[in-house]
Design a protein around this motif. Structure first.
Motif, PDB file in Angstrom:
ATOM      1  N   GLN A 118     -66.576 -66.157 -29.323  1.00 11.33           N
ATOM      2  CA  GLN A 118     -65.864 -66.483 -28.087  1.00 11.33           C
ATOM      3  C   GLN A 118     -66.694 -66.121 -26.858  1.00 11.33           C
ATOM      4  O   GLN A 118     -67.382 -65.117 -26.820  1.00 11.33           O
ATOM      5  CB  GLN A 118     -64.514 -65.770 -28.033  1.00 11.33           C
ATOM      6  CG  GLN A 118     -64.586 -64.248 -27.982  1.00 11.33           C
ATOM      7  CD  GLN A 118     -63.209 -63.627 -27.848  1.00 11.33           C
ATOM      8  OE1 GLN A 118     -62.178 -64.286 -28.046  1.00 11.33           O
ATOM      9  NE2 GLN A 118     -63.151 -62.348 -27.503  1.00 11.33           N
TER      10      GLN A 118
ATOM     11  N   TRP B  54     -60.859 -67.169 -22.866  1.00 11.18           N
ATOM     12  CA  TRP B  54     -61.943 -67.188 -23.836  1.00 11.18           C
ATOM     13  C   TRP B  54     -61.869 -68.447 -24.686  1.00 11.18           C
ATOM     14  O   TRP B  54     -60.824 -68.778 -25.232  1.00 11.18           O
ATOM     15  CB  TRP B  54     -61.874 -65.958 -24.729  1.00 11.18           C
ATOM     16  CG  TRP B  54     -62.047 -64.672 -23.975  1.00 11.18           C
ATOM     17  CD1 TRP B  54     -61.083 -63.991 -23.295  1.00 11.18           C
ATOM     18  CD2 TRP B  54     -63.266 -63.947 -23.796  1.00 11.18           C
ATOM     19  NE1 TRP B  54     -61.621 -62.874 -22.708  1.00 11.18           N
ATOM     20  CE2 TRP B  54     -62.955 -62.821 -23.002  1.00 11.18           C
ATOM     21  CE3 TRP B  54     -64.566 -64.140 -24.240  1.00 11.18           C
ATOM     22  CZ2 TRP B  54     -63.924 -61.882 -22.642  1.00 11.18           C
ATOM     23  CZ3 TRP B  54     -65.535 -63.207 -23.879  1.00 11.18           C
ATOM     24  CH2 TRP B  54     -65.206 -62.097 -23.088  1.00 11.18           C
TER      25      TRP B  54
ATOM     26  N   PHE C 245     -64.817 -66.355 -35.616  1.00 15.05           N
ATOM     27  CA  PHE C 245     -65.182 -67.208 -34.491  1.00 15.05           C
ATOM     28  C   PHE C 245     -66.057 -66.456 -33.500  1.00 15.05           C
ATOM     29  O   PHE C 245     -66.182 -65.232 -33.536  1.00 15.05           O
ATOM     30  CB  PHE C 245     -63.929 -67.740 -33.794  1.00 15.05           C
ATOM     31  CG  PHE C 245     -63.004 -66.648 -33.311  1.00 15.05           C
ATOM     32  CD1 PHE C 245     -63.248 -65.973 -32.126  1.00 15.05           C
ATOM     33  CD2 PHE C 245     -61.880 -66.297 -34.048  1.00 15.05           C
ATOM     34  CE1 PHE C 245     -62.404 -64.967 -31.681  1.00 15.05           C
ATOM     35  CE2 PHE C 245     -61.028 -65.280 -33.622  1.00 15.05           C
ATOM     36  CZ  PHE C 245     -61.296 -64.624 -32.432  1.00 15.05           C
TER      37      PHE C 245
ATOM     38  N   GLN D   7     -62.890 -70.051 -27.984  1.00 16.98           N
ATOM     39  CA  GLN D   7     -63.312 -69.627 -29.313  1.00 16.98           C
ATOM     40  C   GLN D   7     -63.778 -70.829 -30.142  1.00 16.98           C
ATOM     41  O   GLN D   7     -63.078 -71.829 -30.238  1.00 16.98           O
ATOM     42  CB  GLN D   7     -62.161 -68.922 -30.028  1.00 16.98           C
ATOM     43  CG  GLN D   7     -61.661 -67.687 -29.306  1.00 16.98           C
ATOM     44  CD  GLN D   7     -60.429 -67.073 -29.957  1.00 16.98           C
ATOM     45  OE1 GLN D   7     -59.759 -67.719 -30.768  1.00 16.98           O
ATOM     46  NE2 GLN D   7     -60.126 -65.843 -29.611  1.00 16.98           N
TER      47      GLN D   7
END
Length: 208
Positions: free
Chosen positions: A109, A8, A107, A10
Protein backbone atom coordinates in the motif's frame (compact mmCIF):
# COMPACT_ATOMS: atom_id res chain seq x y z
CA UNK A 1 1.15 14.06 4.17
CA UNK A 2 -0.54 12.97 7.39
CA UNK A 3 -0.73 9.19 7.63
CA UNK A 4 -3.97 9.48 9.60
CA UNK A 5 -5.63 11.37 6.76
CA UNK A 6 -4.07 9.48 3.87
CA UNK A 7 -6.11 7.20 1.65
CA UNK A 8 -4.01 4.11 0.98
CA UNK A 9 -4.21 2.37 -2.38
CA UNK A 10 -3.57 -1.34 -1.84
CA UNK A 11 -2.32 -3.56 -4.68
CA UNK A 12 -1.73 -7.32 -4.25
CA UNK A 13 2.00 -7.84 -3.81
CA UNK A 14 2.07 -10.80 -6.17
CA UNK A 15 0.84 -8.47 -8.91
CA UNK A 16 3.26 -5.72 -7.92
CA UNK A 17 6.15 -8.17 -8.36
CA UNK A 18 4.60 -10.25 -11.17
CA UNK A 19 4.63 -13.45 -9.11
CA UNK A 20 2.65 -15.74 -11.40
CA UNK A 21 1.50 -12.76 -13.48
CA UNK A 22 2.79 -10.76 -16.43
CA UNK A 23 1.45 -7.26 -15.91
CA UNK A 24 3.29 -4.45 -17.71
CA UNK A 25 3.45 -0.92 -16.33
CA UNK A 26 0.50 0.33 -18.41
CA UNK A 27 -1.78 -2.52 -17.33
CA UNK A 28 -0.55 -2.09 -13.75
CA UNK A 29 -1.57 1.57 -13.65
CA UNK A 30 -5.01 0.80 -15.05
CA UNK A 31 -5.44 -2.07 -12.59
CA UNK A 32 -4.45 0.18 -9.68
CA UNK A 33 -7.05 2.75 -10.77
CA UNK A 34 -9.68 0.01 -11.01
CA UNK A 35 -8.83 -1.02 -7.44
CA UNK A 36 -9.40 2.57 -6.38
CA UNK A 37 -12.78 2.57 -8.10
CA UNK A 38 -13.62 -0.65 -6.27
CA UNK A 39 -12.62 1.00 -2.99
CA UNK A 40 -14.85 3.99 -3.78
CA UNK A 41 -17.70 1.57 -4.49
CA UNK A 42 -17.42 0.21 -0.93
CA UNK A 43 -15.51 -2.83 -2.21
CA UNK A 44 -18.27 -3.80 -4.61
CA UNK A 45 -16.61 -6.04 -7.20
CA UNK A 46 -18.86 -4.62 -9.94
CA UNK A 47 -17.67 -1.18 -10.96
CA UNK A 48 -18.25 1.33 -13.73
CA UNK A 49 -15.33 3.32 -15.08
CA UNK A 50 -15.18 5.82 -17.92
CA UNK A 51 -12.60 5.69 -20.67
CA UNK A 52 -11.97 9.39 -20.14
CA UNK A 53 -11.07 8.88 -16.48
CA UNK A 54 -8.59 6.13 -17.37
CA UNK A 55 -6.91 8.42 -19.89
CA UNK A 56 -6.72 11.35 -17.47
CA UNK A 57 -5.29 9.30 -14.61
CA UNK A 58 -2.83 7.12 -16.52
CA UNK A 59 -1.92 9.40 -19.40
CA UNK A 60 -2.57 6.54 -21.85
CA UNK A 61 -4.48 8.19 -24.70
CA UNK A 62 -4.55 5.46 -27.33
CA UNK A 63 -7.74 3.37 -27.21
CA UNK A 64 -5.99 0.34 -28.71
CA UNK A 65 -3.38 0.40 -25.95
CA UNK A 66 -6.03 0.64 -23.25
CA UNK A 67 -7.97 -2.23 -24.77
CA UNK A 68 -4.80 -4.31 -24.92
CA UNK A 69 -4.32 -3.67 -21.20
CA UNK A 70 -7.86 -4.81 -20.47
CA UNK A 71 -7.30 -7.97 -22.48
CA UNK A 72 -4.09 -8.57 -20.53
CA UNK A 73 -5.84 -8.16 -17.17
CA UNK A 74 -8.79 -10.27 -18.33
CA UNK A 75 -6.62 -13.11 -19.63
CA UNK A 76 -4.77 -13.28 -16.31
CA UNK A 77 -7.96 -13.60 -14.30
CA UNK A 78 -7.81 -10.18 -12.66
CA UNK A 79 -10.92 -8.66 -14.20
CA UNK A 80 -13.96 -9.77 -16.14
CA UNK A 81 -15.72 -7.63 -18.71
CA UNK A 82 -17.68 -7.71 -21.92
CA UNK A 83 -16.42 -5.34 -24.59
CA UNK A 84 -17.07 -4.89 -28.24
CA UNK A 85 -14.57 -6.91 -30.26
CA UNK A 86 -13.45 -3.89 -32.23
CA UNK A 87 -13.60 -0.86 -29.96
CA UNK A 88 -14.07 0.47 -26.45
CA UNK A 89 -17.31 2.20 -25.46
CA UNK A 90 -16.75 5.94 -25.62
CA UNK A 91 -20.09 7.39 -24.57
CA UNK A 92 -20.89 5.01 -21.72
CA UNK A 93 -18.95 3.58 -18.76
CA UNK A 94 -17.09 0.30 -18.99
CA UNK A 95 -18.67 -2.30 -16.73
CA UNK A 96 -15.94 -4.26 -14.98
CA UNK A 97 -16.03 -7.14 -12.50
CA UNK A 98 -12.96 -7.23 -10.27
CA UNK A 99 -11.80 -10.79 -9.59
CA UNK A 100 -9.72 -11.84 -6.59
CA UNK A 101 -7.30 -14.66 -7.43
CA UNK A 102 -4.89 -13.48 -4.76
CA UNK A 103 -4.44 -13.37 -0.99
CA UNK A 104 -6.41 -10.39 0.24
CA UNK A 105 -4.06 -9.87 3.20
CA UNK A 106 -0.88 -9.88 1.10
CA UNK A 107 -0.70 -6.43 -0.42
CA UNK A 108 1.49 -3.37 -0.86
CA UNK A 109 0.00 0.00 0.00
CA UNK A 110 1.01 3.54 -0.88
CA UNK A 111 -1.03 6.74 -0.37
CA UNK A 112 -3.42 7.53 -3.20
CA UNK A 113 -1.46 10.71 -3.91
CA UNK A 114 1.06 8.61 -5.82
CA UNK A 115 -1.38 7.71 -8.60
CA UNK A 116 -2.11 11.41 -8.94
CA UNK A 117 1.61 11.90 -9.65
CA UNK A 118 1.79 9.67 -12.74
CA UNK A 119 2.01 12.74 -14.97
CA UNK A 120 5.28 13.65 -13.17
CA UNK A 121 6.87 10.25 -12.54
CA UNK A 122 5.52 8.23 -15.47
CA UNK A 123 4.01 4.76 -15.51
CA UNK A 124 7.35 3.06 -14.91
CA UNK A 125 8.08 5.38 -11.98
CA UNK A 126 4.67 4.53 -10.52
CA UNK A 127 5.35 0.79 -10.85
CA UNK A 128 8.85 1.06 -9.37
CA UNK A 129 7.51 2.88 -6.32
CA UNK A 130 5.16 -0.01 -5.57
CA UNK A 131 7.88 -2.54 -6.38
CA UNK A 132 10.41 -1.03 -3.96
CA UNK A 133 7.77 -0.54 -1.26
CA UNK A 134 6.72 -4.21 -1.57
CA UNK A 135 10.13 -5.26 -0.21
CA UNK A 136 10.14 -2.89 2.77
CA UNK A 137 9.02 -4.07 6.21
CA UNK A 138 7.81 -0.89 7.87
CA UNK A 139 7.45 -2.62 11.22
CA UNK A 140 11.26 -2.72 11.41
CA UNK A 141 12.43 0.89 11.60
CA UNK A 142 16.08 -0.13 11.26
CA UNK A 143 15.59 -1.58 7.77
CA UNK A 144 13.32 0.79 5.91
CA UNK A 145 15.01 0.10 2.59
CA UNK A 146 15.28 -2.60 -0.06
CA UNK A 147 18.01 -3.65 -2.45
CA UNK A 148 16.75 -5.55 -5.52
CA UNK A 149 19.38 -5.78 -8.25
CA UNK A 150 18.88 -4.37 -11.72
CA UNK A 151 18.78 -7.94 -13.02
CA UNK A 152 15.98 -8.86 -10.61
CA UNK A 153 13.95 -5.76 -11.52
CA UNK A 154 14.37 -6.47 -15.21
CA UNK A 155 13.28 -10.09 -14.84
CA UNK A 156 10.31 -9.29 -12.59
CA UNK A 157 8.95 -6.23 -14.39
CA UNK A 158 10.33 -6.51 -17.91
CA UNK A 159 11.92 -3.07 -17.60
CA UNK A 160 15.28 -2.37 -19.26
CA UNK A 161 18.32 -1.28 -17.25
CA UNK A 162 18.23 2.05 -19.09
CA UNK A 163 14.63 2.65 -17.99
CA UNK A 164 15.35 1.62 -14.39
CA UNK A 165 18.21 4.13 -14.25
CA UNK A 166 16.14 6.86 -15.93
CA UNK A 167 13.16 6.51 -13.59
CA UNK A 168 15.29 5.99 -10.50
CA UNK A 169 16.87 9.38 -11.22
CA UNK A 170 13.43 10.92 -11.77
CA UNK A 171 12.02 9.48 -8.53
CA UNK A 172 15.09 10.64 -6.64
CA UNK A 173 14.76 14.12 -8.16
CA UNK A 174 11.14 14.22 -6.99
CA UNK A 175 12.43 13.09 -3.55
CA UNK A 176 10.11 10.08 -3.62
CA UNK A 177 13.01 7.68 -3.17
CA UNK A 178 16.48 7.96 -1.72
CA UNK A 179 19.21 5.88 -3.36
CA UNK A 180 22.39 5.01 -1.50
CA UNK A 181 25.31 2.93 -2.67
CA UNK A 182 26.04 -0.11 -0.55
CA UNK A 183 29.03 -2.42 -0.73
CA UNK A 184 27.53 -5.84 -1.36
CA UNK A 185 30.40 -8.25 -1.82
CA UNK A 186 33.78 -8.81 -3.39
CA UNK A 187 33.33 -9.79 -7.03
CA UNK A 188 36.33 -11.78 -8.34
CA UNK A 189 34.84 -11.67 -11.85
CA UNK A 190 34.66 -7.89 -11.95
CA UNK A 191 37.25 -5.63 -13.54
CA UNK A 192 40.40 -6.18 -11.51
CA UNK A 193 38.40 -7.93 -8.81
CA UNK A 194 36.64 -4.74 -7.77
CA UNK A 195 34.03 -4.82 -5.06
CA UNK A 196 30.41 -4.97 -6.16
CA UNK A 197 27.89 -2.34 -5.10
CA UNK A 198 24.10 -2.59 -4.91
CA UNK A 199 21.64 0.28 -4.58
CA UNK A 200 19.68 0.63 -1.37
CA UNK A 201 16.25 2.16 -2.03
CA UNK A 202 14.28 4.06 0.59
CA UNK A 203 10.69 4.97 -0.33
CA UNK A 204 9.82 8.40 1.07
CA UNK A 205 6.09 8.15 1.69
CA UNK A 206 6.24 11.36 3.70
CA UNK A 207 6.99 13.26 0.49
CA UNK A 208 3.60 12.40 -1.03
Amino acid sequence: MSEEKAIWLQVPTEIVRNIGFNVDEKSFAIYAFLLFKKFKAFNNCKIDVSLKDIKVVTGITDNRTIKKCFVNLHDQGLIKYELDKDKLPINKPLQIIMLEPYKSDYFTQIPLELIKSIDRIGLIGFRLMYYYESYINRSNITKLFCYPSYETIQIDLGISNFSVTKYNKLLAKEKLITITKHKAEYDPFGDGGLEKFNNHYTVNLDKL
